[in-house]
Write an enzyme that holds these catalytic residues in place. Sequence first.
Site, PDB file in Angstrom:
ATOM      1  N   ASP A 288      84.913   6.095  80.951  1.00 26.83           N
ATOM      2  CA  ASP A 288      86.155   5.882  80.202  1.00 26.83           C
ATOM      3  C   ASP A 288      86.373   4.399  79.885  1.00 26.83           C
ATOM      4  O   ASP A 288      87.499   3.900  79.925  1.00 26.83           O
ATOM      5  CB  ASP A 288      87.364   6.442  80.968  1.00 26.83           C
TER       6      ASP A 288
ATOM      7  N   HIS B  13      89.411   6.563  76.204  1.00 30.13           N
ATOM      8  CA  HIS B  13      90.392   7.525  75.702  1.00 30.13           C
ATOM      9  C   HIS B  13      91.489   6.865  74.867  1.00 30.13           C
ATOM     10  O   HIS B  13      92.207   7.544  74.143  1.00 30.13           O
ATOM     11  CB  HIS B  13      91.001   8.341  76.857  1.00 30.13           C
TER      12      HIS B  13
ATOM     13  N   SER C 163      97.132   2.326  80.018  1.00 36.60           N
ATOM     14  CA  SER C 163      95.698   2.607  79.977  1.00 36.60           C
ATOM     15  C   SER C 163      94.934   1.479  79.295  1.00 36.60           C
ATOM     16  O   SER C 163      95.284   1.055  78.196  1.00 36.60           O
ATOM     17  CB  SER C 163      95.441   3.911  79.218  1.00 36.60           C
TER      18      SER C 163
END
EC number: 3.4.21.107
Length: 507
Positions: A168, A138, A244
């Site tokens: 992911d 992402h 992230s």
Amino acid sequence: MNTGNVKSITTIVVVAILSSVITLFGYNAISKNSPKGVISPAVNIGTNEYADSFDQDKSVKLASLTTQQGYPDFTEAAAKSVNGVVHVKVKSISQQQYMNPFDFFFGFGERNMQPREQIGFGSGVIISKDGYIITNNHVVEGATEVTVSLNDNREMTAKVIGTDPQTDIALLKIEGDDFPYLTFGNSDALQVGEWVLAVGNPFNLTSTVTAGIVSAKNRGNIVGGNLSIQSFIQIDAAVNRGNSGGALVNTKGELVGINTAIFSQSGDFNGLAFAVPISIAGKVAADLKQYGAVQRAVLGIQAPNIDVVRRQDPERARELSQIVGVLVEDFGDRSAAKAAGLEKGDIIKAINNVHIRNFAELQDQLSRYRPGDKVKVTVERNGKEHSYTVELKNDAGNTEIQRSADNMSVLGATFNEIPAARKRQLGINSGVEVSSVTSNGLFRKEGINKGFIIMRVNNTPVNSESDIANIVSNVSRTSQDKVILIAGFYPNGRTQYIAIDLSQGGK
């Protein structure tokens, strides 16, 4: 001192010495025979295999350190980690609706789509000397340009090697041959309550280290969408937007997870964060490097979803929640488990002697294998244990290894990325240009030629050849009809929708 006292003292001393010797030998025997040492957890063979894919030096490790006062000391682990974590900057193009106010008042109401450049940020972890980087899908999804900044302030353009939306995870590459990197640790050996560090770039604050403990393991159903992973590491180290794709490391400075999500209603850290274990992320990265596509192995069973059952039959849900293991409720088509001898009603208790308590743990174990691998599956049937050797298959029901290059070759085309300025001129927010086609490929067969602009494949925006390759690979592995739908146009032409049957193989 009389003779009786001397004898008593001598007896006590002899008994004490014998007790010490027996205790010492007993401890030594237990240590040798124990399958799992408390101090030295079992080596994770799978993780070592993935580390070998990136030529990691297994001797590059730190010892767990404590201060003189007995408190944990994270300074060396932090110093090592920040050099292996990078800041990821991503450019993408989005469409913004614009309505002419005169059109609105006079009733035409036609909206124009105005492309607009967006900038996103995240983190990544260098995992090899020659510049391979793990991050989250992402973080780089839809990117037209990816650059990374190292801890020494060097900025470099990164190539997206491959992405996997289901876990992911994405793999990037920067050019060089002497980068600092993090070695893979054993995420299986993590224990609830163990200290860990989260390293990343929250709010664009580079080289940020936060500490916390492992709050839980094998957390499932945390993130919606297309994510299939059901075995997150839950931590209470502060993780925020920008973390992230960053590193979760143990006190030895080893990479044990990729920070991926937070549980928050505000969007900021709220005490709960989740990381993909390196046992999964490492395997995905190794597959993307070697094959260009993730190789997923399945048993071909159907297990009851307790959350769904609870809404329909609370009593049965309570019964299912008491099961330690995974109930085989039914089988999929061309099931590997059924072919090996498993039956409906069996309860899967172990995979290769690793105990399974729930579906999350079953999925975690299967994620380490590839189609064609053989595993020992232990089940409970009518109160008795049975073991079967199962040759795992892919979602399509075979044991073939899928390579993105193989899938793409049948298209018979090459592609060029479209610069942001040209996308703006064309009025599109995503697109890849066909730069050439072969005479015997599927593109030529369906009338797609040089200069065609592909905006979407299966309604998913594409901005690079790797985007197309990932979609084609996924369809080839998981779909029975093997068809992709391409939306595109020739400059100054109308939008066309073209279906391509991949099973035709360019014939």
